[in-house]
Design an enzyme around this catalytic site. Structure first.
Site, PDB file in Angstrom:
ATOM      1  CG  HIS A 307      33.594  61.552  31.196  1.00  0.00           C
ATOM      2  ND1 HIS A 307      34.013  61.537  32.509  1.00  0.00           N
ATOM      3  CD2 HIS A 307      32.566  62.446  31.138  1.00  0.00           C
ATOM      4  CE1 HIS A 307      33.267  62.380  33.217  1.00  0.00           C
ATOM      5  NE2 HIS A 307      32.391  62.947  32.418  1.00  0.00           N
ATOM      6  CG  ASP A 364      29.553  66.976  28.081  1.00  0.00           C
ATOM      7  OD1 ASP A 364      28.651  67.491  28.770  1.00  0.00           O
ATOM      8  OD2 ASP A 364      30.628  66.590  28.555  1.00  0.00           O
TER       9      ASP A 364
END
Length: 428
Positions: A307, A364
Site C-alpha cells: 500500500h 483491495d
C-alpha cells in the site's frame, strides 16, 4: 517557545512556524513563503510531503499500521459498531446515543425515495456504460432535483442534506448495478436495516423472495466501515478542493466519485480481480506469477499487495480477511479465480521477498474476493467502494466549509517557452 523552521533563499533566511497535531505530527506552515520571498514556492508532485489542511476526522499512521476515526480504532469500530453509527461519528464528530441513532436511521429511510425522473436518466445510458460513470452522473443529477445549496452554518440544513444523500445514494448504487445486469429497478424497503436494504435492492430477482444471509450482511457492513474514510487521499482531496469553490455537496461528491474511479485508487479492487482472471486464463500457475512479480525486468505487477501509505500490514486487511474466510466458507463457492487468490495469499505470506518488503495483501485484495463471492460484477467493485466512502466525503466537505478554508489554488513551476512573437499563418 514554539518550534521554528528556517529556509534560506538567495542568502536571506526566513522563519516559519512548525505546527503539531494531537498525535505529534509536525508540519512547517509555509503559507506565507511566497509573499515573504517575493514569489518563491515549493514543488511537491503528488503532494506526498504537503499537508493541504488541518483535520479532526481521521488519523492514519502508515508506519505503525494505525487507522482511527475521530479517535476510535478501526479494529474496535469494525467489531462493535455498525455502518450508520460510523457514518454519524465521521460526519457529526461523536458516536450517537440510542435515540439519536434511531432517528438518524428513520430519517434516512424517509429520504430513500428517488425522483421518478432519475429513472429516465438511468435508462438513457447504454447497458455497457461503466457503473462508475453512471453513478457519478446520477449523483450530479441530484443537484437538479435539489437545487437549493446547503447552508453549512445551519445544523438543521446540514443534517437534512446528510440524511437525504445517505438515503438516496444506495438506491442509485442498486439501480446502477441493475442497469448493468438488465434487471428492473427496485425501490427501498423501509422495513429493513441499511445494509439489508442495500442487498435486497441489488439482488432481488423478479418473482422471487429475497432471503437475507447474515454472513453477507456482516461482511458488507464491515467493508463499508473499513472504506468509510482514509484521510486526504485522491478522491477526498478532490471533494474538498471542489467544495472549496463553494460548489454544492452533490456536485462535490460527484467529483469525488470520478476521482475514485481510477485504477490507482478505488479501481484497485477491480484491478485485482482482472489480474486473477488473467492468471486463470494462463493456466492458474500462481508460482509462475509470484516469480514474475519478483522479477524487476518483468512488467507484471501483483495487484492487491502492499500500500502506498501503509508500510506495514494494512489494518483493514486484517479485519476483512476474517470476513472473507467466513463468506467463502458459508457460501461454499468453488471458483477457480478465488482459489488462485487464496493461493497467492498463502505464497506471499510465506515468501521472504514479500514479507521482508512488507508486501502483504491489502484491503483491495480481500474486498474484491468478497464482492465476487457475493455475486457483485467486477465493474461494480469501485461503486461499492464509493458507497462506503460516502460518509467520509460528506464529513470532509462539511469540515472544510465550516473551517472556511480558502479556495484551493495550487501553484506551479512553469517550464514552457519564454516570450515569443506571433507569426502570421502565411509565414509559418
Amino acid at each position: 517557545m514554539s518550534e521554528i523552521a528556517k529556509i534560506e533563499v538567495n542568502g536571506s533566511v526566513y522563519e516559519f512556524p512548525v505546527i503539531e497535531g494531537t498525535e505529534n505530527e509536525k508540519a512547517i506552515n509555509i503559507s506565507k513563503l511566497r509573499g515573504l520571498t517575493g514569489g518563491v514556492t515549493t514543488i511537491d508532485p503528488g503532494y506526498k510531503n504537503t499537508g493541504s489542511c488541518e483535520s479532526g476526522i481521521t488519523f492514519l499512521d502508515g508506519e505503525k499500521g494505525t487507522l482511527r476515526y475521530r479517535g476510535y480504532s478501526i479494529e474496535e469500530l469494525a467489531e462493535k459498531a455498525d455502518f450508520l453509527e460510523v457514518a454519524y461519528l465521521l460526519i457529526f464528530g461523536e458516536l450517537p446515543d440510542a435515540a439519536t441513532l434511531e432517528k438518524f436511521q428513520n430519517d434516512i429511510k424517509k429520504q430513500s425515495i428517488v425522483d421518478e425522473e432519475i429513472k429516465k436518466i438511468v435508462d438513457a445510458f447504454p447497458k455497457a456504460a461503466h457503473p462508475m460513470g453512471v453513478l457519478s452522473s446520477l449523483t450530479s443529477a441530484l443537484t437538479a432535483f435539489n437545487p437549493n445549496s446547503v447552508d453549512v452554518d445551519s445544523e438543521e440544513a446540514m443534517y437534512n442534506a446528510v440524511v437525504k444523500i445517505m438515503g438516496k445514494f444506495p438506491v442509485l448504487v442498486a439501480w446502477t448495478m441493475r442497469k448493468n445486469q438488465g434487471m428492473p429497478f427496485k425501490y427501498s424497503d423501509s422495513s429493513l436495516g441499511y445494509i439489508e436494504n442495500i442487498l435486497k435492492m441489488m439482488f432481488k430477482k423478479p418473482g422471487e423472495k429475497y432471503v437475507q444471509n447474515p454472513v453477507l450482511v456482516n461482511a458488507l457492513d464491515k467493508l463499508l466501515i473499513l472504506h468509510a474514510d482514509h484521510e486526504q487521499n485522491c478522491s477526498t482531496s478532490t471533494v474538498r478542493i471542489v467544495g472549496s469553490s463553494h460548489a454544492g455537496l452533490f456536485a462535490s461528491l460527484s467529483a469525488g466519485i470520478s476521482a475514485l474511479w481510477g485504477p490507482l485508487h478505488g479501481g484497485a479492487n477491480q484491478a485485482v480481480l482482472e489480474m486473477l482472471a488473467g492468471i486463470e486464463e494462463d493456466g492458474g500457475d500462481t508460482a509462475k506469477y509470484m516469480a514474475k512479480a519478483k522479477d524487476k525486468s518483468d512488467p507484471f505487477r501483483l495487484m492487491g499487495f502492499g500500500h502506498r501509505v501503509y508500510k506495514n500490514f494494512d489494518p483493514r486487511a486484517k479485519i476483512i480477511k476474517v470476513a472473507a474466510d467466513e463468506v467463502l466458507s458459508d457460501l461454499g463457492i468453488e471458483d477457480p479465480i478465488l482459489n488462485i487468490a487464496k493461493g497467492l495469499e498463502r505464497e506471499a505470506l510465506a515468501d521472504d521477498y514479500f514479507v521482508s518488503r512488507k508486501l502483504y495483501p491489502n484491503v483491495d485484495f480481500y474486498s474484491g474476493i468478497i464482492y465476487r463471492a457475493m455475486g457483485i460484477p467486477t465493474e461494480m467493485f469501485t461503486v461499492m467502494f464509493a458507497l462506503g466512502r460516502l460518509p467520509g466525503w460528506i464529513a470532509q466537505w462539511k469540515e472544510m466549509r465550516l473551517r472556511k478554508e480558502p479556495i484551493g489554488r495550487p501553484r506551479q513551476v512553469y517550464i514552457g517557452e519564454n516570450l515569443r512573437s506571433f507569426v502570421p499563418v502565411e509565414k509559418r
